[in-house]
Design a protein around this motif. Structure first.
Motif: not given
Length: 452
Positions: A385-409
């Motif tokens: 549940x916690x991870x999905x809430x964080x994912x929903x936050x990122x989905x609302x900001x595609x640029x932020x999601x793309x930036x974090x994708x770079x970080x985890x990879x």
């Protein structure tokens, strides 16, 4: 000489040190030692304050209750200033029995035997034994809030304990007979936050209600001549602070909620800074003490002389160290070895909420730690549940999601734009290393590498 008279202060001190270390991995602080010795000698808190040059309210409202609560947990019975001698003598007798008969084991009660195990969510309640103090943080806040015109700024990512600390500062202030107001700005409606006048009238009304003072806004709000900031300042100065005629601690939680409201943010924070400056010279404004909690810096440019974010006492909450995680595990009566603590921290770091959630599940549901960690980043894991809430936050900001994708990879720290660093840090997803970031923990790396 009978047994009761044979029990000495030195023995009592040894008992206290031993049981506190066994249960909390800590020894008596100097001020706790003073309270314990003063109580042993039959002194009142007033007498202790006189001898040790400390505030009576500080001893009676903070140090004393916390000390008796910890001894109650450690000794497995209700302990207070009046009866602690008997409880400690019984513990001493058990220790002597164990020493004289090595085959006899005396099991000291654990926290789970004297408290109800509750699911970790939201802030940690004032009477919970699961709140861990950070080195010098609480003490610094308590010393600061009693100073006239003081300002405390608590900064940390979400779920790091800001609200729990803020409520303890307020409780400590109440023990000094201060008036207190707690406002969570996340509850303010958007329609109010888009209008400065509405927002400041809301602020004045909410403070009035919590102080149980009659609403007099219409008698003080002069829209023909004064601006909104001036009206709000007049209402506090000529009505609220004058009416209560004692220190007022105003706690503002989740202040970052208004960072994006351009029409409000600059004037509001400029007003708070002006109040703090007034508190340095004006007797009436010395009564006001401000405590602000926020999850990231204000990334709206503010004049450095009109910003409260470069004034007052800054408090930044860090993750728990290994000794604190071990202490929390002991509070859950898990009897973990250092290797188990290390395994948990390898997955979630020293994150207070993520670590405590794991301990709760292991204790309450008798889950194996290794199995829990294997499933941690999956849809069937306890953090789903916690991870999905964080994912929903990122989905609302595609640029932020793309930036974090770079970080985890990336296996190396990644450099991002300042605004992206601020936002990812406020969500709690990254750790900052100078101008670069890495995932806050392996849990986030594993999960978001898979789903992004």
């Amino acid at each position: 000489m009978n047994d009761k008279s044979a029990f000495s202060w030195e023995q009592a001190k040894q008992v206290a040190e031993k049981v506190l270390f066994e249960n909390f991995q800590e020894y008596l602080k100097d001020v706790e030692m003073q309270v314990l010795q003063g109580a042993w000698q039959g002194f009142t808190y007033e007498k202790m304050g006189e001898i040790y040059h400390l505030s009576v309210n500080y001893l009676r409202g903070d140090i004393g209750p916390k000390l008796w609560q910890k001894l109650s947990i450690a000794l497995g019975e209700d302990v207070n200033k009046s009866n602690f001698k008997g409880a400690m003598e019984r513990a001493w007798a058990k220790q002597q029995t164990r020493l004289s008969n090595p085959n006899t084991t005396v099991k000291l009660p654990t926290v789970s035997s004297v408290t109800d195990l509750s699911f970790p969510e939201g802030s940690v309640s004032l009477n919970s034994p699961f709140y861990l103090e950070r080195d010098f943080v609480e003490e610094l806040c308590y010393q600061t809030v009693i100073k006239p015109g003081s300002l405390i700024r608590i900064k940390a990512p979400k779920l790091m304990g800001k609200t729990s600390l803020l409520t303890r500062i307020i409780a400590y202030s109440q023990s000094h007979n201060y008036q207190t107001v707690y406002l969570n700005l996340s509850s303010v409606e958007r329609s109010i936050l888009t209008n400065l006048d509405k927002f400041l009238r809301w602020l004045c009304l909410m403070v009035s209600r919590q102080l149980k003072i009659e609403n007099q806004l219409n008698n003080y709000w002069d829209t023909d001549i004064l601006g909104s900031n001036d009206n709000c300042t007049v209402y506090f100065e000529e009505y609220l602070l004058t009416t209560i005629n004692c220190p007022l601690v105003l706690g503002l939680d989740e202040v970052e909620r208004i960072f994006t409201y351009i029409d409000v943010v600059e004037d509001f924070f400029g007003m708070l800074r002006s109040w703090h400056e007034k508190g340095k010279i004006s007797p009436i404004w010395k009564q006001l003490r401000l405590v602000m909690a926020h999850s990231t810096e204000c990334y709206i440019p503010l004049d450095m002389n009109q910003s409260p974010f470069n004034a007052g006492v800054p408090i930044e909450l860090k993750e728990f160290e290994q000794k604190q995680v071990k202490k929390l595990a002991d509070l859950y009566a898990l009897n973990w070895h250092e290797s188990q603590v290390e395994k948990l921290m390898k997955m979630v770091g020293g994150h207070p909420y993520l670590g405590q959630l794991a301990m709760y599940q292991v204790k309450a549901n008798n889950i194996n730690l290794e199995q829990l960690l294997q499933q941690a980043s999956t849809e069937s894991g306890i953090y789903n549940n916690h991870l999905r809430r964080q994912l929903e936050i990122l989905k609302k900001n595609s640029e932020l999601a793309e930036a974090f994708k770079r970080v985890v990879n990336s296996s190396e720290p990644v450099e991002l734009e300042s605004i992206q660093i601020y936002k990812l840090h406020s969500i709690g997803l990254v750790q900052r290393l100078d101008n670069m970031v890495i995932p806050r923990c392996n849990l986030y790396r594993e999960y978001f590498r898979r789903v992004l």
